[in-house]
Design a protein around this motif. Structure first.
Motif, PDB file in Angstrom:
ATOM      1  N   ILE A  37       0.852  -1.196   0.000  1.00 41.62           N
ATOM      2  CA  ILE A  37       0.000   0.000   0.000  1.00 41.62           C
ATOM      3  C   ILE A  37       0.882   1.239   0.000  1.00 41.62           C
ATOM      4  O   ILE A  37       1.751   1.397   0.851  1.00 41.62           O
ATOM      5  N   ILE A  39       0.860   5.008   0.699  1.00 40.97           N
ATOM      6  CA  ILE A  39       0.060   6.057   1.334  1.00 40.97           C
ATOM      7  C   ILE A  39       0.843   7.371   1.388  1.00 40.97           C
ATOM      8  O   ILE A  39       0.549   8.273   2.171  1.00 40.97           O
ATOM      9  N   ILE A  60      -5.652   4.968  -2.976  1.00 38.40           N
ATOM     10  CA  ILE A  60      -5.893   4.947  -1.534  1.00 38.40           C
ATOM     11  C   ILE A  60      -6.702   6.165  -1.084  1.00 38.40           C
ATOM     12  O   ILE A  60      -7.426   6.110  -0.096  1.00 38.40           O
ATOM     13  N   TYR A  61      -6.630   7.257  -1.834  1.00 37.78           N
ATOM     14  CA  TYR A  61      -7.399   8.467  -1.503  1.00 37.78           C
ATOM     15  C   TYR A  61      -8.899   8.159  -1.453  1.00 37.78           C
ATOM     16  O   TYR A  61      -9.596   8.541  -0.511  1.00 37.78           O
ATOM     17  N   LEU A  64      -9.865   6.239   1.673  1.00 45.19           N
ATOM     18  CA  LEU A  64      -9.858   7.011   2.921  1.00 45.19           C
ATOM     19  C   LEU A  64     -10.952   8.067   2.972  1.00 45.19           C
ATOM     20  O   LEU A  64     -11.603   8.247   4.004  1.00 45.19           O
ATOM     21  N   SER A  87      -1.086   5.115  -4.872  1.00 47.95           N
ATOM     22  CA  SER A  87      -1.274   6.469  -4.366  1.00 47.95           C
ATOM     23  C   SER A  87      -1.355   7.419  -5.561  1.00 47.95           C
ATOM     24  O   SER A  87      -1.218   7.017  -6.716  1.00 47.95           O
ATOM     25  N   LEU A  91      -3.635  12.766  -2.940  1.00 48.29           N
ATOM     26  CA  LEU A  91      -3.603  12.375  -1.519  1.00 48.29           C
ATOM     27  C   LEU A  91      -3.088  13.508  -0.630  1.00 48.29           C
ATOM     28  O   LEU A  91      -3.291  13.488   0.579  1.00 48.29           O
ATOM     29  N   LEU A 108      -8.160   4.142   8.073  1.00 47.02           N
ATOM     30  CA  LEU A 108      -7.430   3.085   7.354  1.00 47.02           C
ATOM     31  C   LEU A 108      -7.618   1.731   8.034  1.00 47.02           C
ATOM     32  O   LEU A 108      -7.798   0.712   7.357  1.00 47.02           O
ATOM     33  N   ILE A 124       2.956  -1.242   4.198  1.00 48.03           N
ATOM     34  CA  ILE A 124       2.498   0.126   3.917  1.00 48.03           C
ATOM     35  C   ILE A 124       3.675   1.095   3.927  1.00 48.03           C
ATOM     36  O   ILE A 124       4.405   1.191   4.919  1.00 48.03           O
ATOM     37  N   CYS A 126       4.801   4.678   4.335  1.00 46.52           N
ATOM     38  CA  CYS A 126       4.308   5.928   4.928  1.00 46.52           C
ATOM     39  C   CYS A 126       4.978   7.145   4.304  1.00 46.52           C
ATOM     40  O   CYS A 126       6.093   7.061   3.789  1.00 46.52           O
ATOM     41  N   LEU A 133      -1.776  10.840   7.914  1.00 46.14           N
ATOM     42  CA  LEU A 133      -1.650   9.635   7.092  1.00 46.14           C
ATOM     43  C   LEU A 133      -0.765   8.596   7.785  1.00 46.14           C
ATOM     44  O   LEU A 133      -1.092   7.406   7.824  1.00 46.14           O
ATOM     45  N   THR A 137      -1.789   4.942   9.514  1.00 44.32           N
ATOM     46  CA  THR A 137      -1.053   3.718   9.208  1.00 44.32           C
ATOM     47  C   THR A 137      -0.617   3.006  10.479  1.00 44.32           C
ATOM     48  O   THR A 137      -0.766   1.787  10.611  1.00 44.32           O
TER      49      THR A 137
END
Length: 252
Positions: A37, A39, A60-61, A64, A87, A91, A108, A124, A126, A133, A137
């Motif tokens: 993922i 993010i 991912i936006y 969320l 992503s 975002l 999330l 994920i 970050c 965000l 996570t």
């Protein structure tokens, strides 16, 4: 049940995205069903596994902010057993839009609870910050993996990251733990690199993985071809390093 690992360090340029991409790919090649993922609004992980940012529609936006189901945004990659939630630059606005949402730190977590059992590992990547965000996570994750570059100021700011992890553990996610610390950009010819490795082991003890990620030209080239190192050049030092790290993570 899958394990969710957040790859985090609020400093940029520490090998976080490189680790997210290549650890995920090596776990997948070891026949572990893996979801990566992205993010981070920079979307480097997304392009690094073969998805140009301009080709991304849902990401991912939408999960969320718009409540779109995670299964609608998952994309298979060219690496067997590896899927991606991409992503996008949009975002960037999510930090602000999350502020007024109920249980904003747990959005999330809620989305991933739908699919956690479908994977052996969810990795994920970050953003290089400790904003909402990253907070989301860490709240969703079982553990945090911290990359540290073997250069000047490597350990600077780590106290703040450890403090954030402890606060999340205390207030939002009691199961969160530090999974391990991985030393990146290591050059055995440099005394500084060895010194940073020693300091990291002194500070984190056996949390520091035996596997280190050496400086490697092929590792730097791979993202421009949209491939993890194990698919780009399986015989390279980078592929060997990340394969060892994946093996160590599975064994621990």
């Amino acid at each position: 049940m899958g394990e969710i690992i957040a790859i985090t360090n609020q400093k940029g340029g520490v090998g976080k995205t490189t680790t997210a991409i290549n650890l995920s790919a090596c776990l997948a090649v070891a026949e572990k069903k893996t979801l990566l993922i992205d993010i981070d609004p920079q979307a480097n992980t997304t392009s690094g596994v073969g998805f140009p940012r301009e080709d991304i529609d849902y990401c991912i936006y939408e999960c969320l902010i718009d409540g779109v189901g995670t299964d609608e945004v998952i994309k298979p990659t060219s690496t067997p057993n590896l899927s991606l939630i991409p992503s996008h630059i949009k975002l960037v606005g999510a930090e602000i839009e999350l502020v007024n949402m109920p249980s904003r730190e747990k959005v999330l977590h809620s989305r991933l609870s739908e699919i956690k059992d479908d994977y052996d590992y969810i990795i994920i990547d970050c953003p290089p910050s400790l904003g909402l965000l990253t907070l989301n996570t860490l709240t969703a994750a079982d553990s945090a993996l911290i990359p540290i570059q073997c250069e000047y100021y490597a350990l600077e700011g780590l106290g703040q990251l450890i403090n954030t992890i402890n606060l999340v553990k205390k207030n939002l996610n009691p199961k969160l733990k530090i999974k391990g610390v991985v030393l990146t950009m290591y050059d055995s010819r440099l005394r500084l690199a060895k010194q940073v490795a020693e300091e990291a082991r002194e500070f984190f003890g056996n949390k520091v993985y035996d596997s280190v990620i050496n400086r490697n030209v092929r590792l730097s080239e791979a993202p421009s071809y949209g491939q993890p190192i194990i698919m780009y050049d399986i015989l390279s030092t980078g592929a060997e390093n990340y394969s060892r790290l994946a093996k160590e993570i599975m064994e621990r």
